[in-house]
Structure formats: C-alpha cells, structure tokens
Design a protein around this motif. Structure first.
Motif: not given
Ligand SMILES: C[S@@+](CC[C@H](N)C(=O)[O-])C[C@H]1O[C@@H](n2cnc3c(N)ncnc32)[C@H](O)[C@@H]1O
Length: 246
Positions: A22, A31-34, A38, A66, A68, A72, A99-100, A164-166, A184-185
């Motif tokens: 998105y 990306g929301t990959f998880t 992992r 994050g 997802s 995790e 997560d956002i 929420g926004d980290m 993570r990621n």
């Molecule tokens: C690649 S996934 C990682 C998922 C998991 N942490 C893992 O390592 O498998 C990244 C996630 O971070 C979230 N994200 C990105 N920016 C963010 C923010 N500002 N606040 C909270 N979550 C956020 C995305 O929506 C997404 O679900």
C-alpha cells in the motif's frame, strides 16, 4: 475504514494475506509481508535469552511495531510454549501489537489469519503443532476463495492488536528495564530518510532503559547505518538482530 486487502499475485499463494502493498500519504510503498518463524530471528535462542534476562522481573512489556496480520506475535507465543515453560507466559502478556494498516489490524483483532501452505510445511518441519493454535474458519468475511483460520484463545487472548503509527507511539512508551520492543522489517522501508531512522533510534534509546531489548529484522540488517546508529545510542548486539540497552 480501509477494508480492502489486495494480493500481490507474484507471491500468492505463498503469502496471501500478508502480501499486500500500500502507499502512504507521502507516496511511500510499504509491504505487509510476514511469515511464521521468520528465519531472521533464532526464536529458540531468543526465548531462552529473554527468559533468563527477565527472570527477576514480575512483568515484561512486549511492544511490537509493524505487527502485520499477527503472524509475528503468534510466532513469539508458539516459540514460548515450545522453548520455555508455558506457565510463565502470563508475565510477558498481553503483547501490545501495533500496525498502521487498519484493515490488517481489524482482521487480526477479529481473530482471522491466513496460514499459507509454506507456513504449515515450515512449522511441521520445526515440530510445531500449529493446529493447537488455529482452526479452520467456517466463514470468512475478508476474501473470496481463500481459506482462513481462526486463532484459538491460547494465542488470541494474549495479544492486543492496535491501530497506530510507531513514530507517534514510541515517545509515549514507559519502560522500567523490562521491555522488549520488536520493530522488525519495518524501519527498512524508511531507508531513503536516514534522519528519520536516526531520530527513531535516538528516541528508542531515550525510552528504553538498561537491559531492555530492541529487536530488528533482516530489512534493518541490510542497511548498515542502522546498526551503527544503535551502537552510538548505547545498544549492544546480543544475538542476530537483538540489541540490549547498556
Ligand atoms: C514487512 S511487514 C513486517 C511484519 C513483521 N514485523 C515481520 O517481520 O514479519 C511491515 C509492517 O510494518 C507496518 N508499518 C509500516 N509503517 C508503520 C508505521 N509507521 N507504524 C506502524 N506500522 C507500520 C506495515 O503496515 C507492515 O504491516
């Protein structure tokens, strides 16, 4: 509310629910990959390490940025059940997961999760009995032609999913040397703005007190200045992608 979850056909069917991309308001593609267990974290070693580190604490706060679709947080819990004593889990819970992406948070809060065939095979290989934690959903309101699972309460009741926004939540965290902050990621998506990452890590180092842990992933490890920022900010690597505040 944003309820649409789009699939990236390149990665389906392996990742399905966790393969969405998105764009943020600033036009950044996230990306929301998880996936379960992992491999960028040695889950067994991590569980053993944190159990020993916090053995004299009554409570441990696990905060996950994050989150997802919940994969995790559930991996953490299943690892705990596998590699530590299940009766000690209470002091580590509930995990506060943020997560956002609102649609992911809603789906996780409703208890639904997609478990790919690859996930199942990997967990089988690890000897994880995932059917103790998930059951097939009879109905699923999110996707067409996709089989979803419902998360059983042994996992579900131990995680709070928050939208929420980290970057905004981080400065509000309170620590008493008993926090595990998983990020993570996620930071890796901000590699074009080192200043933003630096500021984030500086705030992490102000918020976290001695012995608390900051846990990253492979996306962060690929950006060499992240580890230097962490070292400059008084964090010591204790295992791959795990940093302890000095
Ligand atoms: C690649 S996934 C990682 C998922 C998991 N942490 C893992 O390592 O498998 C990244 C996630 O971070 C979230 N994200 C990105 N920016 C963010 C923010 N500002 N606040 C909270 N979550 C956020 C995305 O929506 C997404 O679900």
């Amino acid at each position: 509310m944003d309820m649409k979850i789009s699939f990236n056909p390149i990665y389906s069917p392996q990742f399905k629910s966790s393969s969405s991309f998105y764009k943020t308001q600033e036009g950044k593609e996230i990306g929301t990959f998880t996936w379960f267990f992992r491999q960028d974290l040695d889950w067994k070693r991590f569980i053993e390490y944190q159990t020993e580190l916090f053995k004299n604490k009554d409570n441990v706060n696990i905060v996950q940025f994050g989150a997802s679709d919940g994969t995790e947080a559930y991996t953490y819990l299943m690892s705990f059940f596998e590699y530590a004593d299940e009766k000690d889990i209470a002091k580590f819970c509930p995990i506060e997961a943020y997560d956002i992406k609102e649609s992911m948070v809603k789906m996780a809060s409703d208890g639904y999760i997609n478990i790919s065939s690859t996930d199942k095979e990997n967990m089988d290989k690890l000897g994880i009995n995932w059917e103790k934690s998930f059951r097939l959903a009879k109905t699923e309101p999110y996707y067409n032609n996709t089989t979803l699972y419902l998360t059983k309460s042994r996992l579900k009741q131990r995680v709070n999913f928050n939208h929420g926004d980290m970057f905004q939540i981080l400065p509000t965290l309170k620590d008493e040397s008993n926090t595990i902050l998983l990020c993570r990621n996620c930071l890796g998506y901000f590699d074009d703005t080192p200043q933003k990452i630096y500021q984030f890590i500086k705030t992490v180092s102000e918020v976290l007190k001695k012995d608390s842990l900051f846990v990253t992933g492979n996306l962060e490890a690929e950006i060499p200045y992240i580890e230097s920022f962490l070292r400059q900010s008084n964090f010591e690597p204790v295992m791959r992608n795990v940093f302890k505040k000095l």
